[in-house]
Every structure is written in C-alpha cells, then in structure tokens.
Design a protein around this motif. Structure first.
Motif, short mmCIF file in Angstrom:
data_model
loop_
_atom_site.label_atom_id
_atom_site.label_comp_id
_atom_site.label_asym_id
_atom_site.label_seq_id
_atom_site.Cartn_x
_atom_site.Cartn_y
_atom_site.Cartn_z
N ARG A 166 68.74 33.90 53.81
CA ARG A 166 69.68 34.65 52.97
C ARG A 166 69.23 36.10 52.93
N ASN A 167 70.16 36.99 53.18
CA ASN A 167 69.82 38.42 53.16
C ASN A 167 69.80 38.91 51.71
N GLU A 168 68.82 38.42 50.97
CA GLU A 168 68.72 38.73 49.55
C GLU A 168 68.64 40.24 49.33
N ILE A 169 69.35 40.74 48.34
CA ILE A 169 69.35 42.19 48.09
C ILE A 169 67.97 42.64 47.60
N ASN A 170 67.41 41.89 46.68
CA ASN A 170 66.09 42.27 46.16
C ASN A 170 65.10 41.12 46.32
N ASP A 228 59.08 26.92 49.34
CA ASP A 228 58.22 28.08 49.05
C ASP A 228 58.03 28.28 47.55
N ARG A 229 59.11 28.06 46.81
CA ARG A 229 58.99 28.20 45.35
C ARG A 229 58.07 27.13 44.78
N THR A 230 58.15 25.93 45.34
CA THR A 230 57.29 24.86 44.80
C THR A 230 55.83 25.13 45.19
N VAL A 231 55.61 25.63 46.41
CA VAL A 231 54.24 25.99 46.81
C VAL A 231 53.70 27.05 45.84
N LEU A 232 54.55 28.03 45.54
CA LEU A 232 54.11 29.09 44.63
C LEU A 232 53.81 28.51 43.23
N ALA A 233 54.66 27.60 42.79
CA ALA A 233 54.42 26.98 41.48
C ALA A 233 53.11 26.20 41.50
N LEU A 234 52.84 25.52 42.61
CA LEU A 234 51.59 24.74 42.71
C LEU A 234 50.38 25.67 42.61
N PHE A 264 58.80 34.09 45.82
CA PHE A 264 59.82 33.40 45.02
C PHE A 264 61.23 33.62 45.57
N ARG A 265 61.58 34.87 45.82
CA ARG A 265 62.91 35.15 46.40
C ARG A 265 62.67 35.81 47.76
N SER A 266 62.85 35.03 48.81
CA SER A 266 62.59 35.53 50.16
C SER A 266 63.89 35.53 50.96
N ARG A 267 63.82 36.13 52.13
CA ARG A 267 65.02 36.13 52.99
C ARG A 267 64.99 34.97 53.97
N GLU A 268 63.78 34.49 54.24
CA GLU A 268 63.61 33.30 55.08
C GLU A 268 62.79 32.33 54.25
N PHE A 269 63.31 31.13 54.04
CA PHE A 269 62.58 30.17 53.20
C PHE A 269 62.95 28.76 53.64
N GLU A 270 62.29 27.79 53.02
CA GLU A 270 62.58 26.40 53.38
C GLU A 270 63.15 25.65 52.19
N GLN A 271 64.05 24.74 52.50
CA GLN A 271 64.62 23.90 51.45
C GLN A 271 64.30 22.43 51.73
N MET A 272 64.27 21.64 50.64
CA MET A 272 64.17 20.18 50.76
C MET A 272 65.40 19.67 50.04
N GLU A 273 66.36 19.17 50.82
CA GLU A 273 67.64 18.81 50.20
C GLU A 273 67.99 17.35 50.47
N LEU A 274 68.55 16.73 49.45
CA LEU A 274 69.09 15.38 49.59
C LEU A 274 70.56 15.43 49.22
N GLY A 297 53.27 47.19 59.02
CA GLY A 297 53.83 47.69 57.76
C GLY A 297 54.58 46.64 56.97
N GLY A 298 54.74 45.44 57.56
CA GLY A 298 55.33 44.34 56.80
C GLY A 298 56.84 44.25 56.93
N LEU A 299 57.33 43.03 56.88
CA LEU A 299 58.78 42.79 56.87
C LEU A 299 59.13 42.30 55.47
N ASN A 300 59.95 43.06 54.78
CA ASN A 300 60.26 42.73 53.40
C ASN A 300 61.01 41.39 53.29
N GLY A 301 60.55 40.54 52.39
CA GLY A 301 61.25 39.27 52.15
C GLY A 301 60.87 38.17 53.12
N ALA A 302 59.82 38.39 53.91
CA ALA A 302 59.37 37.32 54.83
C ALA A 302 57.86 37.17 54.70
#
Ligand code: GAP
Length: 593
Positions: free
Chosen positions: A325-329, A455-461, A335-345, A31-36
């Motif tokens: 992040r336990n995003e509300i929506n 994930d957002r950049t993958v989606l943009a690609l 685009f807005r997930s509860r589990e995602f990856e970041q690339m940070e400098l 049935g799916g896990l919302n936000g993942a």
C-alpha cells in the motif's frame, strides 16, 4: 484503559532492533527507502515463528481450514470487481510549502493565529522603488502621474520589516482597502522583476502569543511570516517582500501543516495501490497491481479450492503473504509500512451463521495473541461504528494493542457478508455459488475474515518483550540488564549452549555434542567467547529463553553421579536447574511448543 505513549521506550526498542539484527531500514546504505524494512537474522526467525504458529493454529490444528499461496501481481479486473480501483483511497492533503503529504484524517485540529497574505514581490525591485522615491523627478516610474500616488500609499506603510538576504513583510492596513488595490496596480504595471498575487496563509505554529500585534513586533520574523517567505521563494521570487492582509484567530482547524504552519491543499482521494506493467509494453493494456491485501486471491480461487478440498460449509481458506500500500505517511517504525505481510483467513459460511462466527473468531484471535505472549490486559477490542464500517460489512471488530506510541490496530475481524464473492461472480461471469447437498440449494456463501498484520504483530511481540531489570554482574554487583522476555514459542533462538571455558577441550567437545543433539529439534546457538556472565547477557538481550552450560560436573570430575548433566538457565528467573543431557530434547521441546 489504554496506556500513555512512551517515546523513550520506543527509541530504545528501535535501537535494539538495529543493534542486534532484528530490523534494519531498507536500502540503508543508500539513504533508506521510506516505508520499507528488512528483517535481519533474528527478525526473520521471530517472523517465521509467528507465521508458523499462526499456520499451525489456523490451518493444521483444524479440520475446516485449508491454505493457499496466491500471486502478488493482480490484474485490474480483480481489483475493479473488489472495489479497490474505485475506492481504495485515503483523503490526502499536501503542504503547499514543503510538498509533504499528510493523511487528512490523521491531522490533529489546531487553534492559533493565522496570517493571510495577498502576494509578494522581489526585494530588489522594492528597494529600487524606495530609493527612487527620494528623487522622483529622476525616476520614470515616479513621474507617472497615475502611478505615483499608488506607490506612495504602499511604501508609506510603517508596519513592515525586512532582513537582508531573506526578504521582508508589509502589513497592509485593513481599514485602507486601497492599499491592496495599489499593490495590484503596481504589479500590473510590471514594476517588479518577479511578483505573485497568489494568496496564501500560514499559522503561527508553536507560538503562545495571544494577539496579532506581537506577531509583527517580534525581533525575528514570526513563524507564519517565515513560512510565507519560503512559500513565495519556492515560487521563484528571490528575497520576497510578502504582503499581509489580515490576522485571524482560528480554532480547531485541520487546514495547516502541523510541523510548519503552511497552508495545506484541500483533501483529495489518493489511491493506495502500487501499479506496475507486465511484459514489454508500458500502457493501459499491461497495467497490473501489486495486491493491496491477500484476501482477493482467496475469493478468486474460491471455486477451485472448494472443488479440490471437498469442504462443506462452514470452512475457511488461509493465506500468509505480502501486501503493498502506498501509504501517505508510513510511520511508527514498521507499524505502517508500504510493503508488509498479512495473515488472513476467509471463513465461508451460511448467511445465518455470520454474526455468530464473527463473535467466535474475535474470541479465537484474542486467545491467539495471549498464546504468543501478549496479555489480554494490553489488548482492546473496538467495535467499529456503523458509519466507519465498509458498507457491505454487517459487523467489524478491531483488535488493538497498547504500543508505546499508543493503542493501535493489530487485526481486523470483519463479517463481509457475500459481497466479495458476489462481486467476482458478477464481474467474471463465472458461478461462485455453493451447492448444498442436503437442501439442494445454491447460494453465495457469506464470509467472516480475521485479517492480521505480520509486521505489526512482530512489533507488538518486541514491544511487549522489552524489559530492563537488575541482575548481578561477574562480581555479584547489580547492574541493569536488557532482556527480551519473548514467549519461548516465539523466541528467535530457543537455546544457547556454552562450554564454561573455551580452552578446555573436553568441555568444548561436550558442548558441541549437545548442539548436534538439539539441532534437529530447535534453533540452537553455540557461544564460547567471553566470560559466562557476558554470554548469558548477550542471549538475554535477544530473548533466548534457555542457556545450557557444560561445566566440570558434566565431565564427572567432582561427582561421578553428575556426569553427563548440564545446567539449564531460565532467562527470566535466571535460576538454573541441573538435568541429564539425554533429557534435554524432551524438556526443552515441551517448553518451546
Ligand atoms: N482484507 C482486509 C484487510 O486488508 P485491513 O484492516 O486493511 O484489512 C488488515 O488490514 C491488517 O493488515 C491490519 O489490521 C494490519 O495489521 C495490517 N496492515 C494494514 N495496513 C498495513 C500497513 N500499511 N503496514 C503494516 N500493516 C498493515
């Protein structure tokens, strides 16, 4: 200017992602896990190509940046010092009827008629009272001298309606405040099996009615009444009769559920961090968080990395990894997930370099997006205004992209001053200063942080690559072709190799030789099934930029000069060129770098 939203295009993209194995809903068969989300065979390649390219540009091609990979489990001490335990929250409102949660700042203001309700009673008791009214002498209730006038006042109300099995409404007359008092009194005397004096209101969502009157004269219950019935039903009243106090036209309110019109709670701060417990006991002493950003591990390891890398300011520490992040929506696909990856400098510098480096990194990051195939015209730089910036930041840019669902943030570039290192120095009691050999000064470095979402950049690609054009089919007739025009350096599969016919052994053998030749250099796919045109089309749909075909010329059957040459088909132009097999690795490597 940003582009208008395009729901249909987004639906096609989501469907393609599932159909071809880019992205699946997490735990879909349950049935799916919302936000993942789970990345399939092609999605994982695309994601890796993005992360590898980021790492190459941000770490390997620079002298001033080193990498790290920190743990996801983070003790409260770290996140208390960083301010996340206290302040990493969104204002949240709950729908009082459905329980659905919304981010208060994401609700669009609405205008419309709002019905306010006093409370409700159960329909069975109400009907019984009505029946007994006909023969008051036989009813104990109606014979009570003080109650009878009260009930008569209430039941004589003609502005009412009901439907069997559902309930009904009574509109109390605004001019007659005693009606409300009568209701309270009747409820107080326990005349009803179930009742509520819990006030409630609902908006007549989606209605183009212009006044309160038609709100009631509708044959079916209008949406506000239907919502109120549901609200009181959920509070234990079977077939409620709801009492309407008044109607008001309300403008630009954010107080009602945009989907059903029910009243929302007042905003409350909702901390977005996921908690877990480390070890056998589950109490405060074992509480741990899943990190909400990768950045904190970098700050916490700053001293160790400074010592081992022997870098001088300015220098950076880069990290790619999961954040939670336990995003509300959670919404808009990944685009807005509860589990995602970041690339940070985190790029550390002297205080006086901060503002200049903020500009530098903004430009570098814009260039990065162009280099992976996202045109500058689709990118927007938002200067985050003072009142929306974190209090410690002296300047922040958001880099946004025109997604089909609107212009939205891909990355933040923030000048965070010395806030993070100062906080950790204070809280841990460990010196996190930098000693400048030349000036013999000790100080806490400032930091500029480009922080991008994988994930957002993958989606943009994917959104940027998706195209439909016209291409000839097997018989030369034009048909619609779906093609993902990925930049070759991002494409999941770089090259597909096809023998023209699968039942001609020499063609198959040669094609397999080519696969072996290319495999050490790139991800190659071999396909022999179906007509060649169909095979091209399947690769177009997943964005494979090059198709190598082994034909009879390759075998030298028609012209010995063409022996050991193949055609290379370009996905976008669909043009073919003939090249020597031995040149393939060099030619293709150059194009996918
Ligand atoms: N260290 C700073 C930081 O985390 P942020 O703006 O909260 O800043 C940075 O996050 C980036 O992480 C965002 O620009 C976005 O690309 C990505 N991101 C944040 N929340 C996300 C979510 N719920 N789902 C997917 N990506 C997210």
């Amino acid at each position: 200017m940003s582009m208008p939203t395009d729901t249909q295009r987004m639906e096609k993209i989501v469907s393609l992602c599932k159909r071809r194995g880019f992205i699946f809903q997490s735990s879909e068969i349950y049935g799916g896990l919302n936000g993942a989300w789970d990345y399939g065979p092609l999605g994982v390649e695309l994601k890796r190509n993005l992360k590898n390219y980021w790492w190459r540009v941000m770490v390997h091609e620079r002298d001033d940046v080193v990498g790290m990979d920190g743990s996801i489990l983070t003790p409260p001490t770290v996140l208390e010092a960083s301010g996340h335990v206290e302040g990493f929250s969104d204002p949240m409102v709950d729908c009082l009827t459905t329980g659905k949660r919304f981010r208060a700042d994401q609700i669009e203001p609405q205008s419309g008629w709002v019905a306010s309700f006093f409370g409700a009673v159960d329909s069975a008791s109400w009907q019984k009272l009505l029946k007994e009214q006909g023969a008051p002498e036989r009813s104990t209730v109606w014979s009570q001298i003080d109650l009878a006038p009260v009930l008569r006042r209430l039941l004589s109300n003609l502005n009412s309606g009901s439907r069997e099995g559902v309930g009904g409404f009574v509109k109390l007359q605004e001019s007659d405040r005693e009606q409300a008092e009568a209701l309270k009194k009747a409820i107080g005397c326990s005349l009803f099996m179930t009742s509520s004096l819990d006030p409630f209101s609902a908006m007549d969502i989606g209605s183009d009615r212009i006044g309160p009157k038609p709100l009631l004269s509708s044959k079916r219950f209008n949406p506000a009444i239907a919502t109120a019935l549901e609200y009181y039903r959920k509070r234990g009243i079977r077939e409620p009769i709801v009492f309407i106090d008044n109607f008001q036209f309300v403008e630009d309110t954010k107080g009602f559920n945009p989907e059903g019109g029910s009243l929302l709670t007042e905003p409350r701060a909702f901390n977005l961090m996921f908690k877990t417990y480390v070890g056998a006991t589950e109490d405060e002493s074992s509480l741990t968080y899943l990190r909400p950003e990768t950045a904190q591990a970098i700050f916490v390891q700053f001293k160790n990395i400074l010592e081992v890398s022997r870098k001088k300011l300015p220098f950076g520490i880069a990290q790619i990894g999961k954040a939670f992040r336990n995003e509300i929506n959670p919404r808009n696909f990944t685009f807005r997930s509860r589990e995602f990856e970041q690339m940070e400098l985190e790029y550390f510098c002297r205080p006086e370099q901060g503002m200049e480096l903020l500009e530098y990194w903004k430009e570098e990051r814009l260039k990065f997006y162009e280099d992976i195939g996202i045109p500058r015209s689709k990118l927007h730089v938002l200067t985050v205004p003072d009142e929306e910036r974190a209090f410690y930041s002296k300047g922040t840019y958001d880099i946004e992209y025109d997604f089909p669902f609107g212009c939205q943030e891909l990355e933040g570039v923030a000048y965070r001053t010395d806030y993070d290192l100062s906080q950790h120095q204070k809280a841990s009691g460990k010196a996190l200063e930098y000693f400048d050999e030349e000036t013999k000064q000790k100080f806490i470095p400032h930091v500029v942080e480009p922080s991008a979402g994988v994930d957002r950049t993958v989606l943009a690609l994917i959104c940027e690559a998706y195209a439909e054009d016209q291409a000839p089919d097997e018989k030369g007739k034009m048909e619609t072709r779906i093609v993902l025009r990925f930049h070759p350096r991002m494409a999941p599969i770089k090259c597909a190799v096809f023998p023209l016919l699968k039942n001609k052994e020499p063609l198959v053998a040669k094609a397999k030789e080519i696969v072996d030749l290319l495999r050490p250099h790139m991800y190659v796919f071999y396909d022999e099934s179906g007509a060649i045109g169909r095979r091209y089309r399947r690769q177009d749909e997943i964005g494979t930029p090059f198709g190598v075909t082994v034909d009879f010329e390759t075998l030298g059957e028609k012209d010995p000069a063409l022996r050991d040459t193949v055609t290379v088909r370009d996905r976008d132009s669909m043009r073919q060129e003939r090249v020597a097999i031995q040149d393939l690795p060099v030619i293709l490597r150059e194009r996918i770098r």
